[in-house]
Design a protein around this motif. Sequence first.
Motif: not given
Length: 231
Positions: A33-43, A48-50, A81-85
């Motif tokens: 559950f954690v990894l999909p949430a992180i990757f979707i949000t991170g994308g 936004w960052d770019l 965006f991987l480590t902090v979330p």
Amino acid sequence: MNYTYLLINIAVIFFPLVLSFDKKVHFFSKWKFVLPAIFITGGFFLIWDLLFVKLNVWSFNPDYILGLKFLGLPLEEILFFLTVPYACIFIYECLNAYFPKDSLQKYSFSVSNLLLGLCIAMLFLGYNRWYTVINFGFLFLVLGYVEYANIEFRFMYKFYRAYVVALIPFYIVNGFLTAIPVVMYNNNENLGFRVGSIPFEDHFYLMGLLLLNVYLYEFFKNRVAIKTKVA
């Protein structure tokens, strides 16, 4: 030192990763559950960052990054965006495991309304500053959806509790990033008010980042729970 930002990323995730196998929290069992949430949000946040790099809202000090870039962003920023979330969701789950009572849940709606009002005020105050507008605009939309449109599951008390605790490592990590500085802010695009070396907006950037991650994490967990009940 060119390894500074990388070392900060490693420090952020080291203990949450090692402690993911704690018997009470059993966080590793929730990675699905954690990894999909992180990757979707991170994308989303990478886009936004770019955009902010293009608009000169912030930039990265070449003295403290490796120099490896993808799509114009330093490798370390992508890892952020991987480590902090991951660390923040870990805090969220630890608190849920060790302090399961949610007797203060009834107050979370009032807190959310106060924050929505703050977002509106900040949008008016910083209407001509990119960081302020996009940051508080995003938080307003996500927070408004979670509180007013999301009726499937409620978690905001647990979220606010985790956010307050996450502010402790936030002040340490973001304090380093902004004081050295690794990340350099263009004050023409923010309110210019700082807590120490940390821009005021960063507190709510963290809130938006964590809220979207936790919402998706809970969404994926809830979906599996519903399927299990039906089966």
